[in-house]
Design a protein around this motif. Structure first.
Motif, PDB file in Angstrom:
ATOM      1  N   GLN A  17     -16.362  45.811 -31.726  1.00  0.00           N
ATOM      2  CA  GLN A  17     -17.659  45.319 -31.257  1.00  0.00           C
ATOM      3  C   GLN A  17     -17.939  43.935 -31.857  1.00  0.00           C
ATOM      4  N   HIS A  18     -17.693  43.821 -33.144  1.00  0.00           N
ATOM      5  CA  HIS A  18     -17.903  42.575 -33.876  1.00  0.00           C
ATOM      6  C   HIS A  18     -17.094  41.439 -33.234  1.00  0.00           C
ATOM      7  N   ASP A  19     -15.816  41.682 -32.993  1.00  0.00           N
ATOM      8  CA  ASP A  19     -14.956  40.654 -32.403  1.00  0.00           C
ATOM      9  C   ASP A  19     -15.367  40.340 -30.966  1.00  0.00           C
ATOM     10  N   ARG A  20     -15.766  41.386 -30.245  1.00  0.00           N
ATOM     11  CA  ARG A  20     -16.183  41.166 -28.862  1.00  0.00           C
ATOM     12  C   ARG A  20     -17.413  40.241 -28.812  1.00  0.00           C
ATOM     13  N   GLU A  24     -17.376  36.823 -26.801  1.00  0.00           N
ATOM     14  CA  GLU A  24     -18.222  36.636 -25.626  1.00  0.00           C
ATOM     15  C   GLU A  24     -19.418  35.710 -25.862  1.00  0.00           C
ATOM     16  N   PHE A  25     -19.773  35.509 -27.131  1.00  0.00           N
ATOM     17  CA  PHE A  25     -20.911  34.633 -27.455  1.00  0.00           C
ATOM     18  C   PHE A  25     -20.483  33.645 -28.527  1.00  0.00           C
ATOM     19  N   PRO A  26     -19.582  32.710 -28.177  1.00  0.00           N
ATOM     20  CA  PRO A  26     -18.934  31.884 -29.197  1.00  0.00           C
ATOM     21  C   PRO A  26     -19.731  30.676 -29.679  1.00  0.00           C
ATOM     22  N   THR A  27     -20.963  30.449 -29.168  1.00  0.00           N
ATOM     23  CA  THR A  27     -21.698  29.277 -29.675  1.00  0.00           C
ATOM     24  C   THR A  27     -22.901  29.723 -30.497  1.00  0.00           C
ATOM     25  N   PHE A  28     -23.410  28.776 -31.268  1.00  0.00           N
ATOM     26  CA  PHE A  28     -24.582  29.036 -32.099  1.00  0.00           C
ATOM     27  C   PHE A  28     -25.761  29.479 -31.219  1.00  0.00           C
ATOM     28  N   ALA A 119     -14.590  30.516 -33.328  1.00  0.00           N
ATOM     29  CA  ALA A 119     -14.733  31.825 -32.671  1.00  0.00           C
ATOM     30  C   ALA A 119     -13.410  32.240 -32.048  1.00  0.00           C
ATOM     31  N   ASN A 120     -12.747  31.280 -31.455  1.00  0.00           N
ATOM     32  CA  ASN A 120     -11.475  31.568 -30.810  1.00  0.00           C
ATOM     33  C   ASN A 120     -10.403  31.969 -31.825  1.00  0.00           C
ATOM     34  N   GLU A 121     -10.497  31.405 -33.025  1.00  0.00           N
ATOM     35  CA  GLU A 121      -9.541  31.787 -34.081  1.00  0.00           C
ATOM     36  C   GLU A 121      -9.875  33.169 -34.634  1.00  0.00           C
ATOM     37  N   LEU A 122     -11.166  33.428 -34.782  1.00  0.00           N
ATOM     38  CA  LEU A 122     -11.592  34.701 -35.381  1.00  0.00           C
ATOM     39  C   LEU A 122     -11.370  35.873 -34.444  1.00  0.00           C
ATOM     40  N   ALA A 123     -11.652  35.656 -33.167  1.00  0.00           N
ATOM     41  CA  ALA A 123     -11.594  36.759 -32.211  1.00  0.00           C
ATOM     42  C   ALA A 123     -10.932  36.304 -30.919  1.00  0.00           C
ATOM     43  N   PRO A 124      -9.628  36.076 -30.962  1.00  0.00           N
ATOM     44  CA  PRO A 124      -8.959  35.632 -29.739  1.00  0.00           C
ATOM     45  C   PRO A 124      -9.013  36.703 -28.667  1.00  0.00           C
TER      46      PRO A 124
END
Ligand SMILES: [Zn+2]
Length: 151
Positions: A17-20, A24-28, A119-124
Motif C-alpha cells: 500500500q505504501h509503495d502504491r 500513484e501520487f509521486p508529487t508533493f 518516487a520512481n526510485e522508491l517505488a518503481p
C-alpha cells in the motif's frame, strides 16, 4: 548488519500500500491532496456512522418495545462504539488542523521533478518491463544465498 523488515501478512500489505501510494501520487501536491482527502473521507464516514448510532440509540430509548430481531447490536455495543468513534473524530480533527498547515506549503516545479524522480526510485512500477526482466534474471541466479530475503 541491517535488520530484515518484518514479512508478516499485515506488514506486507502495508509495504504494498505504501509503495502504491508513492507510485500513484509521486508529487508533493498529489501527496497533499491525497492525505487531505483521506483524512476528510475518514472523518465524513466516522461522523455519519456516529450520527446514525446516536439516532438508533435514542430511538431505542424512546421506544422500549423495539422488536427483538432489530436488536442484533446491543445497546452497550452501540454506546461503546459511539465513545470510541467520538475519540477518533477528535483525533482526526487535530490531524486536520495540522494538515491545513502542510496544505499551505507550495513547492516549485523543479522540486516537484525531484519528488517524481525519488518516487520512481522508491517505488518503481512493478509491471515495468525493465523491472520484470531484472526480477526474472535475479530469480534465475543459482546459489544466491539471500535471494528470497531481498524481494
Ligand atoms: Zn509484521
Amino acid at each position: 548488519m541491517a535488520e530484515e523488515p518484518c514479512q508478516c501478512s499485515d506488514c506486507q500489505r502495508f509495504y504494498k500500500q505504501h509503495d502504491r501510494l508513492i507510485r500513484e501520487f509521486p508529487t508533493f501536491k498529489q501527496q497533499q491532496e491525497l492525505n487531505w482527502a483521506s483524512i476528510q473521507s475518514f472523518r465524513t464516514l466516522c461522523n455519519k456512522v456516529t450520527d446514525e448510532l446516536q439516532r438508533e440509540l435514542s430511538e431505542r430509548e424512546s421506544n422500549e418495545l423495539t422488536c427483538i430481531e432489530k436488536k442484533h447490536i446491543s445497546d452497550l455495543e452501540i454506546t461503546e462504539a459511539i465513545d470510541e468513534l467520538e475519540n477518533v473524530n477528535a483525533h482526526l480533527y487535530s490531524i486536520e488542523v495540522l494538515m491545513e498547515r502542510i496544505f499551505e506549503t507550495k513547492i516549485s516545479n523543479h522540486i516537484e521533478s525531484k519528488f517524481k524522480e525519488i518516487a520512481n526510485e522508491l517505488a518503481p512500477d512493478p509491471l515495468n518491463m525493465d523491472r520484470l526482466i531484472l526480477n526474472r534474471l535475479f530469480h534465475q541466479t543459482p546459489d544466491s544465498p539471500d535471494k528470497k530475503n531481498i524481494n
